[in-house]
Design a protein around this motif. Structure first.
Motif, short mmCIF file in Angstrom:
data_model
loop_
_atom_site.label_atom_id
_atom_site.label_comp_id
_atom_site.label_asym_id
_atom_site.label_seq_id
_atom_site.Cartn_x
_atom_site.Cartn_y
_atom_site.Cartn_z
N ALA A 1 0.97 -1.60 -0.25
CA ALA A 1 0.01 0.36 0.42
C ALA A 1 1.09 1.23 -0.01
O ALA A 1 1.58 1.36 0.62
N LYS A 2 0.57 2.42 -0.95
CA LYS A 2 1.44 3.56 -0.75
C LYS A 2 0.22 4.67 0.30
O LYS A 2 -0.62 4.47 0.38
N THR A 3 1.60 5.01 0.66
CA THR A 3 0.79 6.34 1.86
C THR A 3 1.71 7.75 1.63
O THR A 3 2.49 7.73 0.78
N ILE A 4 0.33 8.32 1.26
CA ILE A 4 0.62 10.23 1.36
C ILE A 4 0.20 10.91 1.87
O ILE A 4 -1.11 10.87 2.23
N VAL A 5 1.11 11.58 2.88
CA VAL A 5 1.02 12.77 4.01
C VAL A 5 0.87 14.20 3.67
O VAL A 5 1.81 14.62 3.35
N LEU A 6 -0.95 14.60 3.93
CA LEU A 6 -0.31 15.70 3.16
C LEU A 6 -0.80 16.80 4.51
O LEU A 6 -1.35 16.13 5.24
N TYR A 7 -0.41 17.77 4.56
CA TYR A 7 -0.10 19.01 5.73
C TYR A 7 -0.11 20.34 5.57
O TYR A 7 -0.10 21.22 4.59
N PHE A 8 -1.40 21.57 6.41
CA PHE A 8 -1.26 22.69 6.16
C PHE A 8 -0.73 23.42 7.34
O PHE A 8 -0.81 22.48 8.34
N SER A 9 0.54 23.68 7.75
CA SER A 9 1.16 24.11 8.87
C SER A 9 1.54 25.86 8.23
O SER A 9 2.17 26.12 7.28
N ALA A 10 1.07 26.53 9.22
CA ALA A 10 0.96 27.93 9.47
C ALA A 10 2.24 28.35 10.65
O ALA A 10 2.80 29.90 9.81
N LEU B 1 -2.55 20.78 -5.07
CA LEU B 1 -2.18 19.53 -4.27
C LEU B 1 -2.24 17.65 -5.72
O LEU B 1 -2.54 18.36 -6.28
N PRO B 2 -1.44 17.63 -5.08
CA PRO B 2 -1.10 16.03 -5.72
C PRO B 2 -2.45 15.19 -5.78
O PRO B 2 -3.45 15.42 -5.71
N ASP B 3 -1.58 14.26 -7.17
CA ASP B 3 -2.94 13.83 -7.46
C ASP B 3 -2.90 12.24 -6.57
O ASP B 3 -1.11 11.59 -6.63
N ILE B 4 -3.48 11.65 -5.42
CA ILE B 4 -3.36 10.82 -4.89
C ILE B 4 -3.73 9.79 -5.58
O ILE B 4 -4.88 9.00 -5.05
N SER B 5 -4.79 9.33 -6.70
CA SER B 5 -4.76 8.58 -7.44
C SER B 5 -3.50 7.07 -6.91
O SER B 5 -5.20 6.27 -7.23
N GLY B 6 -3.51 7.04 -7.06
CA GLY B 6 -2.11 5.97 -6.90
C GLY B 6 -1.79 5.24 -5.30
O GLY B 6 -0.92 4.85 -5.04
N TYR B 7 -3.06 6.23 -4.25
CA TYR B 7 -2.30 6.25 -3.18
C TYR B 7 -3.14 5.60 -2.43
O TYR B 7 -4.64 5.74 -2.60
N ASP B 8 -3.81 4.28 -1.33
CA ASP B 8 -4.21 3.91 -0.91
C ASP B 8 -4.68 4.05 0.42
O ASP B 8 -5.76 4.58 1.01
N ASN B 9 -3.73 5.54 1.30
CA ASN B 9 -3.60 5.78 2.78
C ASN B 9 -3.52 6.79 2.10
O ASN B 9 -2.39 7.59 1.54
N VAL B 10 -4.36 8.07 2.74
CA VAL B 10 -4.44 9.78 2.74
C VAL B 10 -4.40 10.13 4.60
O VAL B 10 -5.53 9.87 4.53
#
Length: 162
Positions: free
Chosen positions: A2-11, A71-80
């Motif tokens: 499984a592939k995972t991506i971490v998206l974040y917002f940080s001020a 935003l990145p294309d997340i179609s190739g990820y199982d976990n977000v």
């Protein structure tokens, strides 16, 4: 695997540091969420009722703050995984806009916040409502506030991503 991506917002950098640690522990890719209009330190003064962040957070439940279209294309990820600060008990309104723009159908979604004084219950409800509004078929994991190394490690190990 499984592939995972971490998206974040940080001020302020706090959530960025947590997101980097989460990504390392999950062997995940990582990408930053950018607001269309970046926040200044004056925008974040929570002691002032008229500041941008305060006004945005006090919108109705369906309030949104736009994010950049990078935003990145997340179609190739199982976990977000989506990381965010907690402002006034909930994620910044740009997190809802981010969720609106992602196709989360069939994904495992985990969210976390950073805060020195707030739990994650209201943030979890806010995320769940946004998922429901978008009619996503998603496996939403229980989020948590990652305010210590032990909280971060315990939460990551609880995810049980496939």
């Amino acid at each position: 695997m499984a592939k995972t991506i971490v998206l974040y917002f940080s001020a302020t950098g706090t959530t960025k540091r947590a997101a980097q640690q989460v990504a390392r522990l999950l062997n995940a890719d990582i990408a930053e969420i950018h607001p269309v209009k970046p926040y200044t330190s004056e925008d974040l003064n929570w002691h002032d009722e008229s500041t941008r962040a305060t006004v945005e957070q006090k919108q109705e439940h369906d309030g949104r703050v736009p994010v950049q279209n990078d935003l990145p294309d997340i179609s190739g990820y199982d976990n977000v995984v989506i990381g965010h600060p907690i402002w006034w008990g909930i994620p910044p309104r740009l997190i809802a806009d981010t969720i609106d723009k992602l196709n989360l159908n069939g994904k495992h979604l985990a969210t976390f916040g950073t805060s020195s004084s707030t739990g994650y219950d209201r943030a979890q409800s806010n995320i769940a409502r946004t998922i429901k509004e978008n009619h996503y078929d998603v496996d939403l994991k229980q989020g948590n506030v990652l305010n210590s190394q032990s909280a971060l490690k315990d939460w990551v190990s609880s995810l049980n991503f496939n």
